[in-house]
Design an enzyme around this catalytic site. Structure first.
Site, PDB file in Angstrom:
ATOM      1  CB  VAL A 100      -0.924   0.021   1.236  1.00  8.54           C
ATOM      2  CG1 VAL A 100      -1.653   1.360   1.341  1.00  8.54           C
ATOM      3  CG2 VAL A 100      -1.938  -1.113   1.168  1.00  8.54           C
ATOM      4  NE  ARG A 127       2.165  -3.065   9.360  1.00  6.96           N
ATOM      5  CZ  ARG A 127       3.021  -3.425   8.413  1.00  6.96           C
ATOM      6  NH1 ARG A 127       4.214  -2.890   8.351  1.00  6.96           N
ATOM      7  NH2 ARG A 127       2.688  -4.339   7.515  1.00  6.96           N
ATOM      8  CB  ALA A 145       4.795   2.583   0.952  1.00  3.69           C
ATOM      9  CE  LYS A 146       5.576   0.956   7.903  1.00  2.00           C
ATOM     10  NZ  LYS A 146       6.774   0.473   8.588  1.00  2.00           N
ATOM     11  N   GLY A 147       3.744  -2.898   3.592  1.00  4.98           N
ATOM     12  CA  GLY A 147       3.319  -4.103   2.898  1.00  4.98           C
ATOM     13  C   GLY A 147       3.511  -5.302   3.789  1.00  4.98           C
TER      14      GLY A 147
END
Ligand code: NAD
Length: 456
Positions: A100, A127, A145-147
């Site tokens: 994201v 997050r 961003a995070k994932g």
């Protein structure tokens, strides 16, 4: 902040080793839906709801226009991928992964990939939002961003982990890039995973690009000093908070939830000026000793046994029990939504210093405020990882060489300015520290959106 610097002079200079979890039998873990997610006390603890509520409350306090609120409340790009990976027994399993990118208004998207059974799109969105506030608060030129991947990394062998990382990097590659979106480690991953990621993305490009990921090993272009710098902001914030609150850090008793990258380094670093760890927990349980837990011996124990459980000379406690044990400083350094409306009244520490992302839900924040417990918020004190990532990214993308000392100093320099501004702003506006930090960070992102304007 000169006085504060001297209070922390001995905090972050010792080398330390980070305990590694054991690597048992391979096992695939099915996805957990966000609808089913609950906090330790059984209440709904959807992190995305938490993050959006924090945003709404900040917008109310700062009177941001509705149009900006609407733009701030969404994520710019979300990718969900299903990908296969071969396990050690020859079978092929399908995994679910997410990336994201919440915002790129202040620079490329940036943030870690988490490998855990509870990873979900809402947890990743939250997050990513916190990451964009974190970068803005201290002026780092990144969006958020995070994932993550839904899996239990402790059950994967090294070769299974390599195949999973390379297969996950492949479908993400169209939206990643040195100037676009740069992944980093998070819970359940580390330098080796980032080396596989960088190698896979570089193979697709046809040339090596160390700016593609941060948190990679030194041998792959990572900066020296990163490992010890990642948890480094927390001890500094601890020292500065104790100084502002007139708590002598050298006599404090400490509880640490989560004992790996962030938690273990925190426990070691606060021990240098004399803080005594009396309780430590991880996902499998915890230990307590009201006299002292020897953190170096505990690290050795975790290296051999994969958990703090069974550490000699300490009483066994439950994973969540640590939150209620008497201590002066409590460090939640594991996962989000641990401190809730149900357990906030039982917390008996003077100060909570958040190493994890989002460990306290908004209802609990209000109770802690009433009870006079100071919370030093995650978006400031857990940002050493992204500060060091900035050095890592500059080194990788511009072929620039930092010294290990420069890398270790960076979190302290950057965070000290953010800490002083957050504290003074919160005092002036009569907010909690979290509210002050969020208000400053969100305003900065909102200003960037407003000044750039919508395209075309
Ligand atoms: P890690 O995987 O190295 O360690 C996590 C620790 O928490 C382990 O000891 C694990 O057993 C424990 N844990 C996991 N789930 C738990 C649960 N439900 N209850 C109790 N303990 C639990 O992860 P890390 O890198 O140390 O990250 C910890 C937190 O800090 C996360 O919230 C992460 O997002 C945040 N963080 C990490 C970094 C980084 O660069 N690694 C930077 C900033 C913030």
């Amino acid at each position: 902040m000169q006085g504060l610097e001297s209070a922390n002079a001995g905090l972050a200079h010792d080398q330390f080793e980070i305990p590694k979890a054991a690597q048992p039998v391979p096992k695939w873990v099915p996805a957990m839906t966000m609808e089913g997610r609950t906090s330790p006390d059984g209440r709904d603890a959807n992190p995305w709801k938490m993050a959006r509520r924090q945003l709404s409350e900040s917008v109310d306090r700062t009177s941001l226009p509705d149009e900006l609120h609407a733009r701030l409340a969404i994520c710019k790009r979300e990718l969900t991928v299903k990908f296969p990976a071969r396990l050690g027994d020859g079978s092929v399993r399908s995994f679910t992964g997410f990336r994201v990118q919440r915002s790129i208004s202040r620079g490329p998207a940036k943030g870690g990939l988490r490998y855990a059974p509870a990873v979900s799109i809402d947890e990743v969105r939250a997050r990513a939002m916190w990451m964009s506030w974190k970068c803005a608060l201290v002026g780092l030129p990144f969006g958020g961003a995070k994932g993550g991947v839904v899996c239990d990394p402790r059950t994967l062998t090294l070769s299974e982990s390599e195949r999973l990382n390379r297969r996950f990097a492949t479908p993400l590659s169209p939206i990643l890039g040195t100037e676009i979106d740069i992944p980093a480690p998070d819970l359940g991953t580390g330098p080796q995973a980032k080396a596989w990621f960088m190698d896979t993305l570089s193979m697709h490009l046809g040339h090596a690009d160390p700016g593609l990921v941060t948190g990679k090993p030194i041998s792959s272009g990572g900066p020296e000093g990163r490992a010890e710098a990642t948890g480094g902001g927390i001890p500094y914030c601890t020292g500065w908070a104790c100084e502002r609150l007139n708590i002598p850090l050298g006599t404090t008793h400490v509880g640490v939830q989560g004992f790996a990258n962030v938690g273990a380094s925190t426990a070691k670093l606060v021990a240098a000026p004399g803080a005594v760890s009396v309780a430590v927990s991880d996902i499998d349980g915890g230990v307590s000793n009201c006299d002292q837990i020897d953190i170096n011996a505990l690290s050795d124990h975790v290296r051999h046994h994969g958990t703090v459980g069974g550490f000699p000379g300490a009483r066994a406690i439950g994973t969540r029990e640590i939150l209620h044990l008497p201590c002066d400083l409590l460090f939640p350094a594991a996962v989000e939504a641990q401190i809730t409306a149900s357990n906030a009244r039982d917390i008996s520490s003077l100060v909570i210093i958040e190493g994890a992302n989002g460990p306290t839900i908004p209802d609990a924040d209000h109770i802690l405020r009433e009870r006079g417990i100071t919370v030093v918020p995650d978006i400031l004190c857990s940002n050493a990882g992204v500060i060091v990532s900035d050095s890592d990214w500059v080194e990788g993308s511009q072929r620039f060489l930092w010294s290990a000392d420069q890398v270790r100093q960076q979190p302290r320099q950057v965070t000290s300015v953010g800490f002083a501004k957050m504290w003074d702003h919160s005092l002036e506006m009569r907010t909690t520290l979290r509210e002050g930090a969020l208000d400053m960070a969100i305003k900065r992102v909102a200003d960037a959106l407003a000044i750039r304007g919508p395209y075309p």
